[in-house]
Design a protein around this motif. Structure first.
Motif, mmCIF file in Angstrom:
data_model
loop_
_atom_site.group_PDB
_atom_site.id
_atom_site.type_symbol
_atom_site.label_atom_id
_atom_site.label_comp_id
_atom_site.label_asym_id
_atom_site.label_seq_id
_atom_site.Cartn_x
_atom_site.Cartn_y
_atom_site.Cartn_z
ATOM 1 N N SER A 138 0.870 -1.193 0.000
ATOM 2 C CA SER A 138 0.000 0.000 0.000
ATOM 3 C C SER A 138 0.902 1.236 0.000
ATOM 4 O O SER A 138 2.110 1.138 0.269
ATOM 5 N N LEU A 167 -1.567 9.752 2.363
ATOM 6 C CA LEU A 167 -1.954 8.611 3.202
ATOM 7 C C LEU A 167 -3.346 8.809 3.800
ATOM 8 O O LEU A 167 -3.752 9.935 4.099
ATOM 9 N N ASP A 168 -4.050 7.689 3.997
ATOM 10 C CA ASP A 168 -5.362 7.764 4.650
ATOM 11 C C ASP A 168 -5.135 7.952 6.160
ATOM 12 O O ASP A 168 -3.993 7.891 6.633
ATOM 13 N N PRO A 169 -6.193 8.222 6.937
ATOM 14 C CA PRO A 169 -5.988 8.511 8.372
ATOM 15 C C PRO A 169 -5.215 7.419 9.119
ATOM 16 O O PRO A 169 -4.393 7.726 9.987
ATOM 17 N N GLN A 172 -1.610 7.719 8.094
ATOM 18 C CA GLN A 172 -1.027 8.917 8.726
ATOM 19 C C GLN A 172 -0.689 8.645 10.181
ATOM 20 O O GLN A 172 0.384 9.004 10.659
#
Ligand code: ATP
Length: 332
Positions: A138, A167-169, A172
């Motif tokens: 990913s 990046l998604d939460p 992150q």
């Protein structure tokens, strides 16, 4: 121990740094930076502010037009200095090789013992997927692999250029935890970002840059300035008239449906006094609290709310308008 260095020596020192591209673009304009050993230092700026160009000059990849740079006390690109610096983006990964094999290849190139590979995979939380091809990683795993590669040399100075970008939460959060654990080891970290929340969470000191210039520098708390008292009361017009009479009031501003007050000594007793006056005046009070301005507002004020590239430089100081205040958490 890490982070001590020569007494008084800065990890990164930049004085009046200038970089122009062609005749028109001034990417970095008389920039000054001082990063102390052991600090996690944020380079905060909008797109095109000059962050990447500055980082590339620190690594000796781009030649400055003017100014002075010292990285760990040495000129940028000095081989003995580069051995002590790790930067994200230094390594390009082969998609058909595993994360582990990519790091082994990188370790050989920078003459680091193979044993470091397992250590940095563990640090970056990639051990379980180390044997998988990078093409199946990913974005978050690829970013963490880039940090792992930057850690191979066990660097004193780690340079991270927008590590959480895209990046998604969850990604992150994992990246932030990784950076926090690295900072906890006493390493100096220079982190470029346009995410104010990230910088506020991770950095002990921040330089805000825009149009290649240093706009402000300090701790996140210093940049956010004095705490304000935020008031939500109905009817709003009467509330403004009541607070205007408060002792210790220095400034008041409408911020959406709230009032933002600068008081001489903001604290619990001031909050209680504000609340009492409003209630005694028969107003309906739904909120009174102290909070500093969000770093986002400071950032938008400093950068004029525009991206920072040479194509969108700030207007001259006289023409700049003060942005209307916003309540914390309120969308711009
Ligand atoms: P971002 O957050 O978008 O990555 P940045 O703060 O890292 O932005 P830089 O990439 O350093 O900003 O770019 C600063 C300015 O210099 C921009 O106006 C950019 O277009 C320009 N610039 C950067 N590299 C070059 C180059 N090689 N040739 C011409 N202009 C360049």
């Amino acid at each position: 121990m890490r982070g001590e260095g020569v007494a008084g020596e800065l990890a990164v020192e930049v004085r009046r740094l200038v970089k122009r591209f062609g005749g028109r673009v001034t990417a970095v304009d008389e920039l000054d930076l001082s990063v102390r050993p052991g600090q996690t230092f944020g380079l905060l700026g909008p797109n095109g502010a000059g962050k990447t160009t500055t980082i590339r000059m620190l690594l000796g990849l781009v030649r400055p037009d003017a100014g002075v740079i010292r990285v760990l006390g040495l000129p940028p690109g000095d081989p003995s200095g580069l051995r002590r610096v790790g930067a994200m983006g230094e390594t390009a990964f082969y998609p058909f090789l595993s994360g582990r094999d990519n790091l082994r290849a990188a370790a050989r190139r920078c003459q680091v013992p193979d044993a470091r590979v397992a250590a940095v995979l563990e640090t970056a939380g990639l051990t379980a997927r180390a044997g998988d091809r990078v093409s199946g990683y990913s974005l978050g795993m690829k970013q963490r692999l880039a940090v792992a590669a930057a850690l191979l040399k066990d660097p004193e100075l780690l340079i991270l250029d927008e590590p959480s970008s895209g990046l998604d939460p969850v990604g992150q959060l994992e990246m932030h935890q990784l950076i926090q654990s690295l900072a906890g080891q006493g390493r100096t970290i220079l982190l470029s970002s346009h995410d104010m929340r990230e910088v506020e969470e991770l950095c002990s000191r921040v330089a805000v840059i825009g149009g290649g210039r240093l706009l402000a520098e300090g701790t996140p708390g210093q940049l956010r300035g004095q705490a304000r008292v935020w008031v939500r009361a109905e009817p709003a017009g009467q509330a403004a008239a009541v607070v205007a009479e408060l002792a210790g009031l220095e400034e008041t501003e409408r911020a959406g449906d709230m009032l933002s007050l600068v008081m001489r000594e903001p604290g619990p007793s001031q909050v209680a006094a504000v609340n009492r006056q409003l209630v005694e005046a028969g107003l309906e009070v739904s909120e009174v609290r102290t909070e500093r301005r969000p770093l986002r507002d400071v950032f938008l004020d400093l950068t004029g709310g525009r991206s920072g590239g040479a194509d969108s430089l700030r207007p001259p100081a006289g023409k700049r308008k003060r942005r209307a205040g916003r309540a914390p958490g309120q969308a711009p």
